[in-house]
Design an enzyme around this catalytic site. Structure first.
Site, mmCIF file in Angstrom:
data_model
loop_
_atom_site.group_PDB
_atom_site.id
_atom_site.type_symbol
_atom_site.label_atom_id
_atom_site.label_comp_id
_atom_site.label_asym_id
_atom_site.label_seq_id
_atom_site.Cartn_x
_atom_site.Cartn_y
_atom_site.Cartn_z
ATOM 1 N N VAL A 17 38.094 47.518 34.508
ATOM 2 C CA VAL A 17 39.296 47.239 33.703
ATOM 3 C C VAL A 17 39.010 47.463 32.216
ATOM 4 O O VAL A 17 39.845 48.013 31.479
ATOM 5 C CB VAL A 17 39.807 45.794 33.957
ATOM 6 C CG1 VAL A 17 41.062 45.523 33.146
ATOM 7 C CG2 VAL A 17 40.075 45.584 35.438
ATOM 8 N N LYS A 108 41.277 35.645 36.359
ATOM 9 C CA LYS A 108 42.072 34.625 37.057
ATOM 10 C C LYS A 108 41.223 33.453 37.517
ATOM 11 O O LYS A 108 41.688 32.319 37.562
ATOM 12 C CB LYS A 108 42.834 35.230 38.242
ATOM 13 C CG LYS A 108 41.970 36.002 39.218
ATOM 14 C CD LYS A 108 41.991 37.461 38.896
ATOM 15 C CE LYS A 108 40.985 38.239 39.705
ATOM 16 N NZ LYS A 108 40.991 39.648 39.411
ATOM 17 N N GLY A 190 37.637 50.991 44.146
ATOM 18 C CA GLY A 190 37.552 50.185 42.911
ATOM 19 C C GLY A 190 38.512 49.018 42.902
ATOM 20 O O GLY A 190 38.898 48.525 41.845
ATOM 21 N N LYS A 208 45.283 33.178 41.800
ATOM 22 C CA LYS A 208 46.532 33.736 41.266
ATOM 23 C C LYS A 208 47.733 32.827 41.551
ATOM 24 O O LYS A 208 48.600 32.663 40.691
ATOM 25 C CB LYS A 208 46.745 35.142 41.838
ATOM 26 C CG LYS A 208 45.702 36.134 41.301
ATOM 27 C CD LYS A 208 45.682 37.443 42.067
ATOM 28 C CE LYS A 208 44.611 38.382 41.516
ATOM 29 N NZ LYS A 208 44.348 39.541 42.382
ATOM 30 N N GLY A 305 42.774 47.844 39.958
ATOM 31 C CA GLY A 305 42.366 49.171 39.506
ATOM 32 C C GLY A 305 42.346 49.276 37.995
ATOM 33 O O GLY A 305 42.936 48.455 37.287
HETATM 34 N N1 HSE Z 1 40.105 42.264 43.455
HETATM 35 C C1 HSE Z 1 41.457 42.124 43.037
HETATM 36 C C2 HSE Z 1 42.333 42.749 44.105
HETATM 37 C C3 HSE Z 1 41.649 42.799 41.707
HETATM 38 O O1 HSE Z 1 41.827 43.376 45.040
HETATM 39 O O2 HSE Z 1 43.543 42.608 44.039
HETATM 40 C C4 HSE Z 1 42.835 42.344 40.933
HETATM 41 O O3 HSE Z 1 42.825 41.003 40.637
#
Ligand code: HSE
Length: 439
Positions: A17, A108, A190, A208, A305
């Site tokens: 990121v 998060k 990724g 989340k 991503g």
């Molecule tokens: N690892 C997380 C996913 C990345 O796969 O959604 C985004 O928070």
């Protein structure tokens, strides 16, 4: 560019990121200035390992190892924390806030664990925290909850908020792939966290829903009170059988208002194939929010991503530089440091439909005994499927009408103790479309 007006940014962490954010801020600097009128300047990248940044062609002169020097620079107004994890990230964020810098983060886990403390610290130092990228990658769901939906009492929120899990479940559902191979392809794309355990055990989704639910309901949700089940124990047989019955399996994060409190959960669940969330596949995320005035709204996009998440990071930087987030931070009342603990629906009180699977010995009276126990616990069956098998051990699948989850757990315990029942019974929620009511 007028040097006095520059809005200096320091980026901490240049991985997936961070790399995307550095590219967006540098390659699109002119576009961003034209569009926003803001002279955003990425001045430092704090990182020990420059290999990813070098591979992306990011200028070497941005790199800085001395974080104290970065924080002492008065031109730096904002620090972007993108290293992830809890310990070092918390220290670096704390130092930035104490130095009077705004912080933007995609972390998060950090906010779900320490949100109230970090927000209080930010408030003390008259700065704010932007966290759009923490939930749903590029989807502006935090903006929706803290801005676009402000006129609403939120009634329910359902999210597919982990791209890794959604990719895995999609591969298993559509291609019959094994869990292991599907996980490998999610990592190669990724999507997964550095440690994919957080993704597949449902913890990432729990982080989340803690963040989104707290904002949606103006109540403080404690991460440890969210019941969490991941996809790491899901069996391809159930995905396929559910599909034959017209259902698609998704990892759902739910925060739903009930008369007796907030019903929170993260778990794999079945959705009817026509449910709006059933069509969200692969790396995509989607969040359905139901408000009393607006009805059903749904936000969909790439939930993970490099560049999609960077889009959310840069949107936060802009909102802070414009003064929008600092104002909202001062005025609105639902930030995690300002709210009271959430009142939660006692576990076991939740009403849902269920998919049940038992591995049973094919003997006379087995179905009768199982259905008697279900009926004793007020559980009514909607469908039943038993396939002929070559061995004595065969799967027996049932779906139910609405039942209390506590009753289902009690019944399953009793059924598991029957002599002809092998293994632990499988139970998965069937989540029906929420009945939209617009006042
Ligand atoms: N690892 C997380 C996913 C990345 O796969 O959604 C985004 O928070």
């Amino acid at each position: 560019m007028n040097q006095k007006e520059r809005f200096g940014i320091a980026l901490v962490g240049c991985g997936i990121v961070g790399g995307g954010t550095a590219r967006l801020l540098t390659e699109d600097q002119n576009f961003l200035q034209e569009r926003t009128g803001l002279p955003l300047v990425l001045k430092y990248i704090v990182e020990r390992d420059y290999s990813n940044a070098r591979a992306l062609g990011i200028k070497e002169d941005l790199f800085e190892e001395d974080y104290n020097k970065v924080l002492a620079d008065p031109e730096i107004k904002l620090v972007v924390e993108l290293i992830g994890g809890l310990t070092i990230a918390k220290k670096m964020m704390t130092k930035a806030l104490e130095a009077g810098k705004h912080v933007v983060t995609a972390n998060k886990a950090l906010l779900a664990h320490y949100g109230p403390e970090l927000f209080a610290l930010a408030r003390k130092h008259n700065v704010c925290i932007g966290f759009e990228a923490s939930c749903g990658g590029g989807i502006p769901i935090i903006k929706a909850l803290t801005d676009g939906l402000l006129a609403n009492r939120i009634e329910a929120l359902f999210g597919i908020v982990n791209g890794t899990c959604n990719h895995i479940l999609t591969e298993m559902t559509e291609k019959g792939q094994s869990y292991k191979n599907a996980l490998k392809s999610a990592q190669a794309a990724g999507l997964a966290e550095a440690d994919p355990t957080l993704d597949v055990t449902g913890m990432d989704s729990a982080h989340k829903i803690t963040i989104m639910g707290s904002l949606a309901y103006s109540e403080k949700i404690s991460l440890e009170t969210v019941p969490v089940q991941g996809i790491d124990t899901v069996d391809l047989y159930d995905i396929k059988t559910g599909q034959e019955l017209g259902y698609i399996m998704k990892l759902l994060a739910i925060a739903q208002k009930t008369d007796k409190g907030l019903a929170l959960s993260v778990a794999p669940a079945f959705l009817h194939k026509n449910h709006p969330l059933a069509r969200i596949s692969g790396a995509f995320n989607a969040v359905s929010v139901y408000g009393h005035a607006v009805g059903h709204t749904m936000y969909m996009g790439r939930g993970a991503g490099s560049s999609p998440t960077a889009s959310a990071v840069v949107a936060d930087i802009i909102a802070i530089a414009l003064g929008v987030t600092p104002q909202a931070f001062k005025t609105l009342t639902f930030w995690p440091d300002l709210t009271a603990d959430a009142v939660q629906l006692p576990q076991g009180e939740l009403e849902s439909r269920f998919y049940l699977r038992f591995m049973v010995q094919d003997r006379q009276g087995t179905i009768a005994r199982i259905s008697t126990i279900l009926s004793k616990h007020s559980i009514s069956i909607t469908s039943m499927l038993q396939q002929e098998g070559e061995t004595d051990s065969i799967p027996l699948v049932m779906t139910t009408h609405l039942a209390k989850s506590g009753n289902v757990q009690e019944a399953l315990k009793e059924i598991a103790s029957l002599e002809e029942v092998e293994n632990k019974p499988v139970s998965l929620r069937i989540v029906e479309e929420y009945p939209e009511s617009v006042s």
